[in-house]
Design a protein around this motif. Sequence first.
Motif, PDB file in Angstrom:
ATOM      1  N   ASP A   1      42.557  35.218  24.508  1.00  0.00           N
ATOM      2  CA  ASP A   1      41.410  35.919  23.933  1.00  0.00           C
ATOM      3  C   ASP A   1      40.731  36.826  24.955  1.00  0.00           C
ATOM      4  OD1 ASP A   1      41.775  34.641  21.469  1.00  0.00           O
ATOM      5  OD2 ASP A   1      40.539  32.943  22.095  1.00  0.00           O
ATOM      6  N   LYS A   2      40.642  36.346  26.190  1.00  0.00           N
ATOM      7  CA  LYS A   2      39.986  37.146  27.227  1.00  0.00           C
ATOM      8  C   LYS A   2      40.778  38.415  27.522  1.00  0.00           C
ATOM      9  CE  LYS A   2      37.272  33.551  29.241  1.00  0.00           C
ATOM     10  NZ  LYS A   2      36.881  32.769  30.355  1.00  0.00           N
ATOM     11  N   ILE A   3      42.088  38.298  27.606  1.00  0.00           N
ATOM     12  CA  ILE A   3      42.908  39.486  27.865  1.00  0.00           C
ATOM     13  C   ILE A   3      42.730  40.488  26.740  1.00  0.00           C
ATOM     14  CG2 ILE A   3      45.274  40.362  28.075  1.00  0.00           C
ATOM     15  CD1 ILE A   3      45.958  37.696  29.502  1.00  0.00           C
ATOM     16  N   LYS A   4      42.778  40.023  25.514  1.00  0.00           N
ATOM     17  CA  LYS A   4      42.636  40.928  24.371  1.00  0.00           C
ATOM     18  C   LYS A   4      41.260  41.583  24.360  1.00  0.00           C
ATOM     19  CE  LYS A   4      43.183  41.338  19.408  1.00  0.00           C
ATOM     20  NZ  LYS A   4      43.581  40.683  18.159  1.00  0.00           N
ATOM     21  N   ARG A   5      40.193  40.796  24.566  1.00  0.00           N
ATOM     22  CA  ARG A   5      38.840  41.357  24.572  1.00  0.00           C
ATOM     23  C   ARG A   5      38.663  42.382  25.687  1.00  0.00           C
ATOM     24  NH1 ARG A   5      36.778  36.056  24.370  1.00  0.00           N
ATOM     25  NH2 ARG A   5      35.731  36.467  26.326  1.00  0.00           N
TER      26      ARG A   5
ATOM     27  N   THR B   1      50.855  36.872  39.810  1.00  0.00           N
ATOM     28  CA  THR B   1      50.812  38.288  40.187  1.00  0.00           C
ATOM     29  C   THR B   1      50.092  39.117  39.130  1.00  0.00           C
ATOM     30  OG1 THR B   1      52.866  38.074  41.417  1.00  0.00           O
ATOM     31  CG2 THR B   1      52.229  40.304  40.769  1.00  0.00           C
ATOM     32  N   TYR B   2      50.424  38.886  37.856  1.00  0.00           N
ATOM     33  CA  TYR B   2      49.794  39.655  36.787  1.00  0.00           C
ATOM     34  C   TYR B   2      48.347  39.232  36.548  1.00  0.00           C
ATOM     35  CZ  TYR B   2      54.221  41.889  35.963  1.00  0.00           C
ATOM     36  OH  TYR B   2      55.366  42.628  36.120  1.00  0.00           O
ATOM     37  N   LEU B   3      48.019  37.971  36.805  1.00  0.00           N
ATOM     38  CA  LEU B   3      46.619  37.563  36.714  1.00  0.00           C
ATOM     39  C   LEU B   3      45.770  38.354  37.698  1.00  0.00           C
ATOM     40  CD1 LEU B   3      46.756  33.681  36.374  1.00  0.00           C
ATOM     41  CD2 LEU B   3      45.782  35.287  34.740  1.00  0.00           C
ATOM     42  N   ILE B   4      46.290  38.506  38.905  1.00  0.00           N
ATOM     43  CA  ILE B   4      45.573  39.275  39.933  1.00  0.00           C
ATOM     44  C   ILE B   4      45.465  40.730  39.513  1.00  0.00           C
ATOM     45  CG2 ILE B   4      45.681  40.108  42.320  1.00  0.00           C
ATOM     46  CD1 ILE B   4      47.012  37.331  42.966  1.00  0.00           C
TER      47      ILE B   4
ATOM     48  N   HIS C   1      38.193  44.458  36.510  1.00  0.00           N
ATOM     49  CA  HIS C   1      37.024  44.192  37.357  1.00  0.00           C
ATOM     50  C   HIS C   1      36.375  42.853  37.021  1.00  0.00           C
ATOM     51  CE1 HIS C   1      37.501  48.268  38.754  1.00  0.00           C
ATOM     52  NE2 HIS C   1      37.444  48.687  37.510  1.00  0.00           N
ATOM     53  N   VAL C   2      37.207  41.837  36.874  1.00  0.00           N
ATOM     54  CA  VAL C   2      36.732  40.468  36.674  1.00  0.00           C
ATOM     55  C   VAL C   2      37.446  39.585  37.688  1.00  0.00           C
ATOM     56  CG1 VAL C   2      36.259  40.788  34.207  1.00  0.00           C
ATOM     57  CG2 VAL C   2      38.499  39.934  34.926  1.00  0.00           C
ATOM     58  N   SER C   3      37.022  38.355  37.807  1.00  0.00           N
ATOM     59  CA  SER C   3      37.699  37.442  38.724  1.00  0.00           C
ATOM     60  C   SER C   3      38.850  36.737  38.003  1.00  0.00           C
ATOM     61  CB  SER C   3      36.715  36.404  39.269  1.00  0.00           C
ATOM     62  OG  SER C   3      36.334  35.516  38.238  1.00  0.00           O
ATOM     63  N   THR C   4      39.785  36.236  38.789  1.00  0.00           N
ATOM     64  CA  THR C   4      40.859  35.445  38.197  1.00  0.00           C
ATOM     65  C   THR C   4      40.281  34.157  37.613  1.00  0.00           C
ATOM     66  OG1 THR C   4      41.377  34.511  40.371  1.00  0.00           O
ATOM     67  CG2 THR C   4      42.715  36.375  39.635  1.00  0.00           C
TER      68      THR C   4
ATOM     69  N   ASN D   1      30.740  33.322  34.327  1.00  0.00           N
ATOM     70  CA  ASN D   1      30.023  34.532  34.727  1.00  0.00           C
ATOM     71  C   ASN D   1      30.978  35.700  34.912  1.00  0.00           C
ATOM     72  OD1 ASN D   1      27.599  33.107  34.869  1.00  0.00           O
ATOM     73  ND2 ASN D   1      28.008  32.471  36.955  1.00  0.00           N
ATOM     74  N   ASN D   2      30.576  36.843  34.419  1.00  0.00           N
ATOM     75  CA  ASN D   2      31.288  38.081  34.689  1.00  0.00           C
ATOM     76  C   ASN D   2      30.728  38.676  35.966  1.00  0.00           C
ATOM     77  OD1 ASN D   2      33.214  38.598  32.734  1.00  0.00           O
ATOM     78  ND2 ASN D   2      31.733  39.436  31.295  1.00  0.00           N
ATOM     79  N   THR D   3      31.534  39.463  36.637  1.00  0.00           N
ATOM     80  CA  THR D   3      31.037  40.189  37.792  1.00  0.00           C
ATOM     81  C   THR D   3      31.248  41.674  37.555  1.00  0.00           C
ATOM     82  OG1 THR D   3      33.164  40.013  38.907  1.00  0.00           O
ATOM     83  CG2 THR D   3      31.541  38.308  39.390  1.00  0.00           C
TER      84      THR D   3
END
Length: 98
Positions: A4-8, A44-47, A54-57, A66-68
């Motif tokens: 869901d996070k990747i899609k959003r 690798t792709y998570l990074i 512009h988010v953390s892994t 929390n978003n950054t």
Amino acid sequence: MIADKIKRLREASHLTQTELAKKLNITRSSVNAWEMGISVPSTTYLIELALLFHVSTDFLLGLEQNNTIDISTLSEREAILVYELVDYFTSQKKDVVD
């Protein structure tokens, strides 16, 4: 869920699955599989996703809520404006809850 996070994040960046796949040099079906929860990105792709969006892994993996936001390229005045907006939105949510 990471799917869901990747899609959003992709949609918030106004990218299609094909466009995201091209940026990562992978197939569209790989992106689709991530978003469907059929598979998960490698480390690798998570990074790469974290850097791209512009988010953390940790955020992608659901380890932090929390978003950054990277404001390192903003001027001091622009950074202050961002902080003021965050404070404003935070206070508005508190007013709604109270």
